[in-house]
Design an enzyme around this catalytic site. Structure first.
Site, PDB file in Angstrom:
ATOM      1  N   ASP A 126       7.219  11.050   2.235  1.00  0.00           N
ATOM      2  CA  ASP A 126       7.987  10.376   3.289  1.00  0.00           C
ATOM      3  C   ASP A 126       9.096  11.309   3.732  1.00  0.00           C
ATOM      4  OD1 ASP A 126       6.485   8.033   3.316  1.00  0.00           O
ATOM      5  OD2 ASP A 126       7.720   7.065   1.796  1.00  0.00           O
ATOM      6  N   ASP A 144       2.865   5.967   8.287  1.00  0.00           N
ATOM      7  CA  ASP A 144       3.465   4.628   8.316  1.00  0.00           C
ATOM      8  C   ASP A 144       3.643   4.152   9.755  1.00  0.00           C
ATOM      9  OD1 ASP A 144       3.661   4.726   5.527  1.00  0.00           O
ATOM     10  OD2 ASP A 144       5.727   5.458   5.582  1.00  0.00           O
TER      11      ASP A 144
END
Length: 167
Positions: A126, A144
């Site tokens: 991330d 995402d």
């Protein structure tokens, strides 16, 4: 035996293209950040007063839920990702709705992107961090974004477009 028709539908070519494009974009960014820029050893990149590129390893799923520190847990998430990806593909193959199929293709690209991370690194890369003052949004990635956009599209289709077709 599954009939081929259940695994390939009218929109399968575009679903496959969207999933592959989403996967490639997601993985290209992650490979650059982890290996070329070496984000683990370099400072975060500030893109705006409210947006930074930082490295966060997520051993769980969305919002850091279900953190898995064991190899079994990490591979269980890989298995779940594979099953979810198959279910999304089958759903898209059965779909006669082009918009729905496109949304599923986008979701599939995101699922595959995060799934590759889990298989390769044992966790998800991330890196996008939104923040304003003391407020900090969770750190996420392009995969995402694909999943959220696809899910939002499915909700929109279900609540808005689907209702206009029925009336």
């Amino acid at each position: 035996m599954l009939k081929l028709k259940k695994l390939w539908g009218a929109h399968s070519p575009v679903v496959a293209k969207l999933a592959i494009i989403g996967l490639i974009i997601d993985q290209a960014i992650k490979i650059w950040l982890v290996h070329a820029y070496n984000m683990a050893e370099n400072a975060p990149i500030s893109l705006a007063p409210f947006l930074d590129i930082v490295l966060v390893w997520n051993k769980g799923v969305s919002y850091g839920l279900f953190q898995q520190d064991s190899a079994f847990g990490q591979w269980a998430l890989v298995g779940f990702t594979i099953l979810a990806s198959i279910a999304i593909w089958v759903w898209s193959a059965k779909s006669d709705n082009r918009f729905e199929a496109w949304c599923l293709g986008i979701i599939l690209g995101g699922a595959l992107g995060n799934g590759v991370d889990r298989a390769v690194y044992g966790q998800v890369v991330d890196y996008i961090h939104f923040h304003v003052g003391n407020f900090s949004w969770y750190v996420f990635n392009a995969a995402d974004v694909w999943i959220v956009l696809g899910a939002a599209g499915l909700i929109f289709e279900s609540l808005i477009i689907g209702k206009t077709k029925k009336t």
